[in-house]
Design an enzyme around this catalytic site. Structure first.
Site, mmCIF file in Angstrom:
data_model
loop_
_atom_site.group_PDB
_atom_site.id
_atom_site.type_symbol
_atom_site.label_atom_id
_atom_site.label_comp_id
_atom_site.label_asym_id
_atom_site.label_seq_id
_atom_site.Cartn_x
_atom_site.Cartn_y
_atom_site.Cartn_z
ATOM 1 C CE LYS A 58 -10.941 0.413 -13.559
ATOM 2 N NZ LYS A 58 -12.339 0.786 -13.727
ATOM 3 C CG MET A 77 -10.315 -9.402 11.003
ATOM 4 S SD MET A 77 -10.321 -8.071 12.220
ATOM 5 C CE MET A 77 -12.026 -7.986 12.687
ATOM 6 N NE ARG A 128 -18.879 3.372 -15.306
ATOM 7 C CZ ARG A 128 -17.808 2.609 -15.153
ATOM 8 N NH1 ARG A 128 -17.622 1.936 -14.029
ATOM 9 N NH2 ARG A 128 -16.920 2.481 -16.132
ATOM 10 C CE1 TYR A 149 -14.747 -15.470 17.403
ATOM 11 C CE2 TYR A 149 -13.855 -14.961 15.231
ATOM 12 C CZ TYR A 149 -13.860 -14.778 16.612
ATOM 13 O OH TYR A 149 -12.976 -13.904 17.174
HETATM 14 C C1 LIG Z 1 -13.555 2.887 -18.860
HETATM 15 C C2 LIG Z 1 -12.874 1.572 -18.712
HETATM 16 N N1 LIG Z 1 -12.177 1.057 -19.738
HETATM 17 C C3 LIG Z 1 -11.557 -0.138 -19.640
HETATM 18 C C4 LIG Z 1 -11.631 -0.882 -18.487
HETATM 19 C C5 LIG Z 1 -10.960 -2.222 -18.439
HETATM 20 O O1 LIG Z 1 -11.924 -3.237 -18.434
HETATM 21 P P1 LIG Z 1 -11.487 -4.780 -18.381
HETATM 22 O O2 LIG Z 1 -10.879 -4.961 -17.045
HETATM 23 O O3 LIG Z 1 -12.764 -5.516 -18.527
HETATM 24 O O4 LIG Z 1 -10.532 -4.984 -19.484
HETATM 25 C C6 LIG Z 1 -12.356 -0.395 -17.410
HETATM 26 C C7 LIG Z 1 -12.453 -1.182 -16.192
HETATM 27 O O5 LIG Z 1 -13.328 -1.099 -15.398
HETATM 28 C C8 LIG Z 1 -12.992 0.864 -17.510
HETATM 29 O O6 LIG Z 1 -13.693 1.389 -16.505
#
Ligand SMILES: Cc1ncc(COP(=O)(O)O)c(C=O)c1O
Length: 364
Positions: free
Chosen positions: A34, A305, A129, A257
């Site tokens: 992600k 920037m 969460r 700056y």
């Molecule tokens: C649901 C879930 N599983 C696994 C992970 C992976 O975590 P890590 O990067 O600590 O291995 C994440 C990352 O945020 C997550 O949200």
């Protein structure tokens, strides 16, 4: 083109996956890509991870999954949170494996499915969460199990403090096991259970179950200093630029700056084309250092920037010299954690913020 880029070492990705895969075997490895693979580039990282033997990928958003599918990646893709009900058709269209924990999405998917859609039921065991309450888990599992359009492929949970609190992680683990056992005892088949992020996978062998979800370790970074130090993970990201301008100023001059700091001596200042718009935190202004010619030099003033200014004293630094902002140069190294420590954050946030303005150069 601006001489500022991010080097991504795909061999290091493969190495990191192999190390963790061996550690957690026979559990499968799901690589979390992600947020553009934590800033490293989703498609190249995903491809390298699959080459190294990862079986699954995971993302947060359907749009992130669609990018992987459009690139021709066929591996199973887990959506780590429940998408909106209106996204049910897109889940089928892209052949994704959704996480579910509430009835409306489960019912929408069941109504749409023409062949059984695999779903992963998430239980909230303490992260608070996302996820179903353990007390609701059996009812939801039954709803899925009774829906011909759905296949309950996994039940899973997520740890809140696997990198720092063994007691609380133990509590989460026990609650998860109890919940899974209760569902199985009711005669519902659950082919897979998964719980561990990188820290959980390394520090809690009992949490590996059938699959681990590995994010930060993929990128060669430790979830905490105390976790995984002995595994030999290799950092994947290196942030590189070049000196584009060198100018001389007398002692007492205050570059950049805010005119925050005087130069201690007459000397030279090098301007480097990277700034906070690229993800270099402005909080580094008074403490940050860079590497030039294998040597550390301090910033001479505020991060702007698009540029930083560096105090190179009387050293013969020239236009065109390589500058390493994060990573290794000769025997010297600035780890991601140095920026994180200086700015009161974690390595995750630093790499995710290395922005899209900087091209990624992928090294096989
Ligand atoms: C649901 C879930 N599983 C696994 C992970 C992976 O975590 P890590 O990067 O600590 O291995 C994440 C990352 O945020 C997550 O949200």
């Amino acid at each position: 083109m601006r001489p500022t880029w991010v080097d991504i070492d795909l061999a290091a990705v493969e190495h990191n996956i192999s190390v963790v895969k061996e550690l957690v075997a026979p559990a499968a490895v799901c690589v979390v890509v992600k947020a553009d693979a934590y800033g490293h580039g989703d498609v190249p990282v995903a491809e390298a991870a699959l080459t190294a033997g990862a079986e699954w990928l995971a993302v947060a958003l359907i749009s992130e999954a669609a990018r992987l599918r459009e690139a021709g990646i066929n591996a199973p893709i887990l959506l780590l949170s429940e998408p909106p009900v209106a996204s049910a058709p897109a889940i089928l269209q892209w052949d994704l494996t959704p996480t579910v924990y509430s009835r409306p999405l489960i019912e929408a998917l069941a109504a749409l499915a023409t062949t059984p859609v695999p779903v992963h039921l998430k239980i909230d065991t303490g992260m608070h969460r996302l996820g179903a309450a353990p007390s609701d888990a059996l009812d939801l599992a039954r709803l899925i199990d009774d829906s011909p359009g759905l296949d309950l492929q996994a039940v899973w949970t997520h740890f809140a403090v696997a990198e720092q609190d063994a007691d609380f992680t133990g509590v989460q683990l026990s609650l998860f096991e109890e919940t899974v056992n209760a569902i199985r005892s009711a005669g519902i088949r659950i082919p897979m259970a998964h719980a561990a992020n990188t820290a959980g996978a390394i520090a809690f062998p009992a949490a590996r179950f059938d699959m681990i979800r590995m994010g930060i370790g993929t990128y060669g970074l430790q979830p905490a200093r105390s976790v995984g130090a002995d595994l030999g993970l290799r950092p994947v990201m290196k942030v590189v630029s070049e000196v584009t301008f060198v100018h001389e100023h007398p002692a007492g001059s205050r570059p950049s700056y805010g005119r925050t700091r005087p130069l201690a001596a007459d000397g030279r200042v090098a301007s480097i084309p990277i700034g906070y718009a690229d993800g270099m935190p402005r909080l580094l202004s008074s403490v940050g250092e860079v590497l030039i010619g294998g040597k550390r030099y301090p910033l001479a003033g505020t991060v702007t920037m698009d540029y930083i200014v560096v105090d190179v004293g009387s050293d013969p630094v020239e236009v065109g010299d390589e500058v390493v902002l994060i990573g290794r140069q000769g025997a010297a190294e600035i780890p991601v954690e140095e920026w994180a420590n200086h700015t009161g954050t974690i390595n995750y946030e630093i790499v995710c913020q290395i922005g899209p303005r900087m091209p990624r150069r992928y090294r096989p």
